[in-house]
Design a protein around this motif. Sequence first.
Motif, PDB file in Angstrom:
ATOM      1  N   LYS A 146      31.922  35.840  41.533  1.00  0.00           N
ATOM      2  CA  LYS A 146      32.495  34.532  41.242  1.00  0.00           C
ATOM      3  C   LYS A 146      33.973  34.516  41.629  1.00  0.00           C
ATOM      4  O   LYS A 146      34.465  33.565  42.236  1.00  0.00           O
ATOM      5  CB  LYS A 146      32.326  34.223  39.756  1.00  0.00           C
ATOM      6  N   CYS A 147      34.676  35.580  41.277  1.00  0.00           N
ATOM      7  CA  CYS A 147      36.103  35.672  41.591  1.00  0.00           C
ATOM      8  C   CYS A 147      36.334  35.637  43.096  1.00  0.00           C
ATOM      9  O   CYS A 147      37.251  34.968  43.587  1.00  0.00           O
ATOM     10  CB  CYS A 147      36.710  36.942  41.007  1.00  0.00           C
ATOM     11  N   LYS A 148      35.474  36.345  43.829  1.00  0.00           N
ATOM     12  CA  LYS A 148      35.600  36.379  45.282  1.00  0.00           C
ATOM     13  C   LYS A 148      35.444  34.981  45.859  1.00  0.00           C
ATOM     14  O   LYS A 148      36.235  34.543  46.691  1.00  0.00           O
ATOM     15  CB  LYS A 148      34.527  37.292  45.874  1.00  0.00           C
ATOM     16  N   LYS A 149      34.412  34.287  45.374  1.00  0.00           N
ATOM     17  CA  LYS A 149      34.162  32.928  45.877  1.00  0.00           C
ATOM     18  C   LYS A 149      35.353  32.017  45.609  1.00  0.00           C
ATOM     19  O   LYS A 149      35.678  31.151  46.399  1.00  0.00           O
ATOM     20  CB  LYS A 149      32.920  32.336  45.198  1.00  0.00           C
ATOM     21  N   GLU A 150      35.979  32.229  44.458  1.00  0.00           N
ATOM     22  CA  GLU A 150      37.095  31.372  44.089  1.00  0.00           C
ATOM     23  C   GLU A 150      38.436  31.949  44.544  1.00  0.00           C
ATOM     24  O   GLU A 150      39.493  31.459  44.148  1.00  0.00           O
ATOM     25  CB  GLU A 150      37.088  31.155  42.565  1.00  0.00           C
ATOM     26  N   ARG A 151      38.351  33.004  45.360  1.00  0.00           N
ATOM     27  CA  ARG A 151      39.545  33.638  45.920  1.00  0.00           C
ATOM     28  C   ARG A 151      40.534  34.100  44.861  1.00  0.00           C
ATOM     29  O   ARG A 151      41.743  33.938  45.008  1.00  0.00           O
ATOM     30  CB  ARG A 151      40.255  32.695  46.891  1.00  0.00           C
ATOM     31  N   ARG A 152      39.984  34.639  43.775  1.00  0.00           N
ATOM     32  CA  ARG A 152      40.839  35.217  42.748  1.00  0.00           C
ATOM     33  C   ARG A 152      40.664  36.720  42.763  1.00  0.00           C
ATOM     34  O   ARG A 152      39.574  37.222  43.013  1.00  0.00           O
ATOM     35  CB  ARG A 152      40.471  34.653  41.373  1.00  0.00           C
TER      36      ARG A 152
ATOM     37  N   GLY B 230      33.861  45.051  45.410  1.00  0.00           N
ATOM     38  CA  GLY B 230      34.861  44.004  45.223  1.00  0.00           C
ATOM     39  C   GLY B 230      35.718  44.109  43.989  1.00  0.00           C
ATOM     40  O   GLY B 230      36.728  43.448  43.876  1.00  0.00           O
ATOM     41  N   VAL B 231      35.320  44.963  43.057  1.00  0.00           N
ATOM     42  CA  VAL B 231      36.029  44.961  41.784  1.00  0.00           C
ATOM     43  C   VAL B 231      37.317  45.770  41.877  1.00  0.00           C
ATOM     44  O   VAL B 231      37.292  46.990  41.826  1.00  0.00           O
ATOM     45  CB  VAL B 231      35.142  45.532  40.668  1.00  0.00           C
ATOM     46  N   LYS B 232      38.423  45.063  42.027  1.00  0.00           N
ATOM     47  CA  LYS B 232      39.687  45.772  42.164  1.00  0.00           C
ATOM     48  C   LYS B 232      40.557  45.635  40.933  1.00  0.00           C
ATOM     49  O   LYS B 232      41.022  46.610  40.371  1.00  0.00           O
ATOM     50  CB  LYS B 232      40.437  45.249  43.391  1.00  0.00           C
ATOM     51  N   MET B 233      40.764  44.355  40.532  1.00  0.00           N
ATOM     52  CA  MET B 233      41.660  44.156  39.409  1.00  0.00           C
ATOM     53  C   MET B 233      40.931  43.556  38.221  1.00  0.00           C
ATOM     54  O   MET B 233      40.134  42.633  38.369  1.00  0.00           O
ATOM     55  CB  MET B 233      42.817  43.259  39.839  1.00  0.00           C
ATOM     56  N   ILE B 234      41.228  44.119  37.070  1.00  0.00           N
ATOM     57  CA  ILE B 234      40.566  43.697  35.846  1.00  0.00           C
ATOM     58  C   ILE B 234      41.626  43.338  34.816  1.00  0.00           C
ATOM     59  O   ILE B 234      42.539  44.121  34.561  1.00  0.00           O
ATOM     60  CB  ILE B 234      39.688  44.847  35.302  1.00  0.00           C
TER      61      ILE B 234
END
Lengths: 125, 106
Positions: free
Chosen positions: A69-75, B36-40
């Motif tokens: 979801k974050c990727k899609k929203e460029r976050r 893809g999981v870089k920042m949390i």
Amino acid sequence: MAEDAGASGSNNDGGGIKEQDRLLPIANVGRIMKQILPQNAKISKEAKETMQECVSEFISFVTSEASDKCKKERRKTVNGDDICWALATLGFDDYAAPLKRYLYKYRELEGDKAAANQEQHKDIC
Amino acid sequence: MRQAGSYSGILISGKTGPHLLPLARIKKIMKKSGDGVKMISGESPIVFSKACEMFIKELTQRSWMVTMQGKRRTLNKEDVASAVMATDLFDFLLNLVSEMDTSKSS
């Protein structure tokens, strides 16, 4: 033939990552299991180990969804709202609502702390 | 003067508060979830700590029902596997439990 179902801990990273790092501690997991069971219930060690694996898989599963979801929203940063959204999307609606309340409460308290910090900085500058 | 709120201690510390699971470990597991999981954000492991608690309790409860059906008092790993197979919500665990369950007795 085993399919890589996201349990990436089994991929050998040259010994840099310990097996145990991909699991939550068995003592903690066991304690939570006991909380929900009757007094005279017993839990086999293998059952606790299985539960450890399941929880790690759960974390990966939900995190992947939140991350997409974050990727899609460029976050770049996965936050608490993303986790709650992912839980609801994946069918864990019963978890999402109380967790949202928990999250907002946490943010409220953090806000108080941040405000207190700002006060301190005002004095120093 | 900065004062530490008594409630902030309860929420953040792993000792007295509702955090039954280590946040740093949760964060490690999250980071290994995919490319893809870089920042949390700091709050994510805290949310997960509660979510995992709920998950463990639900799966344990369902497993225990299988244990009781078998008129036993010890929850074993086959009970967990059965609970996973009987619950649609836990389909994502099917590969995991079928890999572990090498000797299946009916």
